[in-house]
Motif scaffolding. Structure first.
Motif, mmCIF file in Angstrom:
data_model
loop_
_atom_site.group_PDB
_atom_site.id
_atom_site.type_symbol
_atom_site.label_atom_id
_atom_site.label_comp_id
_atom_site.label_asym_id
_atom_site.label_seq_id
_atom_site.Cartn_x
_atom_site.Cartn_y
_atom_site.Cartn_z
ATOM 1 N N GLU A 59 0.850 -1.187 0.000
ATOM 2 C CA GLU A 59 0.000 0.000 0.000
ATOM 3 C C GLU A 59 0.889 1.240 0.000
ATOM 4 O O GLU A 59 1.866 1.307 0.760
ATOM 5 C CB GLU A 59 -0.897 0.004 1.253
ATOM 6 N N VAL A 60 0.556 2.191 -0.868
ATOM 7 C CA VAL A 60 1.340 3.424 -0.937
ATOM 8 C C VAL A 60 0.479 4.572 -0.409
ATOM 9 O O VAL A 60 -0.573 4.876 -0.965
ATOM 10 C CB VAL A 60 1.799 3.708 -2.383
ATOM 11 N N VAL A 61 0.937 5.172 0.690
ATOM 12 C CA VAL A 61 0.190 6.266 1.316
ATOM 13 C C VAL A 61 0.965 7.561 1.127
ATOM 14 O O VAL A 61 2.136 7.654 1.493
ATOM 15 C CB VAL A 61 -0.015 5.996 2.825
ATOM 16 N N LEU A 62 0.282 8.552 0.549
ATOM 17 C CA LEU A 62 0.907 9.856 0.341
ATOM 18 C C LEU A 62 0.582 10.761 1.505
ATOM 19 O O LEU A 62 -0.540 10.745 2.017
ATOM 20 C CB LEU A 62 0.331 10.522 -0.904
ATOM 21 N N VAL A 63 1.538 11.583 1.881
ATOM 22 C CA VAL A 63 1.237 12.579 2.892
ATOM 23 C C VAL A 63 1.932 13.881 2.509
ATOM 24 O O VAL A 63 3.027 13.874 1.931
ATOM 25 C CB VAL A 63 1.658 12.105 4.301
ATOM 26 N N SER A 64 1.247 14.989 2.746
ATOM 27 C CA SER A 64 1.880 16.273 2.490
ATOM 28 C C SER A 64 1.489 17.259 3.578
ATOM 29 O O SER A 64 0.441 17.118 4.216
ATOM 30 C CB SER A 64 1.478 16.824 1.121
ATOM 31 N N ILE A 65 2.355 18.221 3.812
ATOM 32 C CA ILE A 65 2.048 19.309 4.728
ATOM 33 C C ILE A 65 2.114 20.573 3.883
ATOM 34 O O ILE A 65 3.138 20.827 3.248
ATOM 35 C CB ILE A 65 3.097 19.400 5.863
ATOM 36 N N GLY A 66 1.017 21.327 3.859
ATOM 37 C CA GLY A 66 1.047 22.520 3.034
ATOM 38 C C GLY A 66 -0.318 23.166 2.969
ATOM 39 O O GLY A 66 -1.265 22.690 3.603
ATOM 40 N N PRO A 67 -0.423 24.240 2.170
ATOM 41 C CA PRO A 67 -1.715 24.913 2.033
ATOM 42 C C PRO A 67 -2.749 23.992 1.381
ATOM 43 O O PRO A 67 -2.399 22.988 0.772
ATOM 44 C CB PRO A 67 -1.402 26.119 1.142
#
Lengths: 363, 251
Positions: free
Chosen positions: B57-65
């Motif tokens: 399983e590939v989980v994307l995460v980002s921190i941003g607007p």
């Protein structure tokens, strides 16, 4: 009442096709023009992008994406920006697959569509005829009933990928107006000539096709006994061509603009000179006008309206705009525009064809 | 196997960047934003692992607007399974970003974090390392090749280091940060874009992570790099050697 904002999906589609055009198509467009070929590896990459089969139904191996003429126009513009010959090559399978999708009988879809979902499948439509009074909806190529069969007679030209196609969609006049017929390679009486030697679109293989007593069964007629709405197909084709023309024009404009900002003469960038600045402004106006006409026509088609008027205007305007803008781009570059070190002469040669051919793409 | 891929939204490296006149940042009008190229390489690698191993399983995460949704949607269209956005209108410094990621790693417990070695906006090259150290996980940075053992419990990473290549191996879980030559990312396909519509994109406010006021780095002012001055032509080799000695003091 008025909204020109792309949907989230359309933005993503535009972005991915634009990246593909920038990173894969543009870098090889000169080589393709010189060699007269589109590398099979690129055709495969275009296929993997989903240009053909994303809209085909799941039961034949596609993805069942709702097709939209507006999205089609957006895709066409980005691919046209990359290179017109390559764009037409990559999109050619649609010329058979999309009419089948719209008008094919369940049996026709089941028989012909699966091949289009597996890999790049060369295919093309035979519409244009080599005569001065050619008209898409009044064809000289005839289709006559003979018992339960159809017999086709006539001449076609500008048939893309005809040399490699397993099946061509041949448009011919019946007593009930123009209709389309699926004609397999090797059918007796079907002759595919050597490649045409064109002024532009040199990477795209186009052929003359001769039909002499070509006999096909009743179920070769697209749509079977019900036939197909050829007028709508022609309109969808006009949108594709208008979108491609807008893209060709935008590519040429952007190149000329960047050149003009960089090129110094008399101590300033030539973009500072009114003779150049006015020309660049005119080019942008042409491009934006062509795009708006195209989007409006596509939007009407998506609503299910008869948009013949809008489609004709869009195709005509965008074709002329592409010619004018690419010609101006050559002019902005001056002597440099005429030599093959810069791509603008290639784009001018390609754009010249828009007012000469028809039906080379469909959305 | 679960792979967590942190991605960052950055200005397209192919566009020209202008610094605001007051030096408070860059001009963002008409600037296209993309997934940071190194993060995209990390995502591509994760997708290849998924395709080769099956069941990953590939989980994307980002921190941003909030607009970072665009980049996460692109990542989902490329093939990631789900995505999570920590909505932060302010730019976070590397240590704070790593603190947020640490909490996400603890909640998700992935087998592997695959991250870009650095983002092309501030080029800090710190988040992967800080994250590894705060989790006390093994790390391999600047990866140009990533291989798994048959039992998928160990990873061998070829690293690009000064003067050559280095191979390191460690038992999972761990962190790998990717270099430029690891792979060539795929395009989001049209069917992929369609499928992405149905995938989960969860939003969480930054406040949930309790990192307010934790920033250790503050950007005071931005300035464009000085313009390169024109070169000089010399008549003879002797003159060049003389100038390199007397003026440039290189020899």
């Amino acid at each position: 009442m008025f909204d020109l904002e792309m949907t989230e999906d359309q933005k993503l589609v535009r972005e991915t096709v634009a990246s593909f055009a920038r990173d894969e198509v543009r870098p090889i467009s000169r080589d393709c023009d010189e060699s007269g070929h589109v590398p099979p590896a690129l055709a495969e990459k275009g296929f993997e992008l989903g240009l053909i089969h994303s809209a085909l139904p799941e039961d034949v191996g596609g993805f069942g994406e709702q097709r939209s003429a507006v999205t089609g126009a957006i895709v066409a513009e980005e691919l046209g920006w990359g290179d017109l010959s390559i764009a037409l090559h990559l999109l050619a399978p649609r010329l058979v697959a999309y009419p089948l999708l719209d008008a094919g009988t369940p049996e026709q879809k089941k028989r012909w569509l699966p091949a289009f979902t597996k890999r790049f499948q060369p295919a093309g439509a035979a519409i244009v005829e080599p005569r001065y009074d050619f008209d898409t909806l009044t064809l000289a190529t005839r289709a006559k009933r003979s018992g339960s069969n159809w017999v086709l007679d006539g001449s076609k030209c500008f048939v893309p990928l005809a040399g490699d196609a397993d099946v061509l969609l041949v448009f011919a006049q019946t007593d009930a107006g123009p209709q389309a017929f699926l004609v397999e390679r090797g059918t007796p009486g079907l002759t595919i000539s050597e490649r045409e030697k064109n002024m532009g679109l040199k990477a795209l293989a186009t052929h003359e096709v001769e039909l002499k007593g070509v006999t096909v069964p009743a179920d070769a007629r697209l749509g079977g006994e019900d036939g197909a709405d050829v007028a709508r197909m022609v309109n969808l084709s006009r949108i594709a061509v208008a979108g491609l023309a807008t893209g060709v024009a935008r590519g040429a404009y952007e190149y000329a603009r960047d050149y003009a900002k960089d090129r110094q003469a008399f101590g300033v960038a030539i973009a500072q000179k009114q003779a150049i600045a006015f020309m660049l402004a005119e080019m942008v106006i042409e491009i934006d006008s062509a795009r708006l006409l195209t989007w409006e026509a596509a939007w009407k088609l998506d609503k299910g309206d008869d948009a013949t008027r809008e489609c004709v205007l869009a195709k005509r305007y965008a074709s002329n705009a592409a010619l004018k803008v690419t010609d101006n781009a050559v002019q902005v570059l001056g002597g440099h525009g005429y030599v093959r070190d810069h791509p603008v002469e290639l784009w001018l040669r390609n754009a010249r064809g828009f007012t000469n051919f028809d039906g080379l793409a469909i959305v | 196997m679960k792979i967590l891929v942190p991605i960052k939204r950055v200005p397209d490296p192919q566009t020209n960047i202008a610094v605001k006149p007051d030096g408070s940042g860059i001009v963002t009008d008409n600037v296209k934003f993309v997934i940071n190229p190194f993060c995209e390489i990390a995502l591509e690698e994760a997708l290849r692992v998924k395709e080769q191993q099956g069941g990953a399983e590939v989980v994307l995460v980002s921190i941003g607007p909030k607009v970072t949704q665009e980049q996460l949607r692109t990542g989902l269209a490329m093939g990631a399974d789900r995505a999570m956005l920590v909505v932060a209108e302010e730019e976070l410094d590397p240590a704070t970003a790593a603190t947020v990621l640490k909490k996400i790693v603890e909640a998700e417990s992935p087998d592997l974090v695959l991250a870009g070695k650095q983002s092309i906006d501030d080029d800090a090259n710190q988040v992967g390392q800080i994250l590894a150290s705060s989790l006390d996980w093994p790390q391999a940075t600047f990866a140009s090749k990533v291989e798994f053992s048959a039992d998928k419990k160990e990873v061998t990473v070829t690293r690009e280091v000064d003067g050559g290549l280095e191979q390191v191996a460690f038992a999972l879980p761990g962190i790998v940060t990717t270099d430029l030559r690891l792979n060539e990312p795929r395009y989001a396909s049209l069917p992929g874009i369609m499928k992405a519509r149905k995938k989960e994109l969860k939003e969480v406010p930054l406040a949930d992570y309790g990192v307010a006021g934790a920033a250790k780095v503050k950007t005071h002012k931005m300035a464009p790099p000085p313009k390169r001055s024109a070169g000089r032509k010399v008549e003879t080799v002797q003159e060049l050697v003389g100038l390199l000695h007397t003026e440039a003091k290189l020899i």
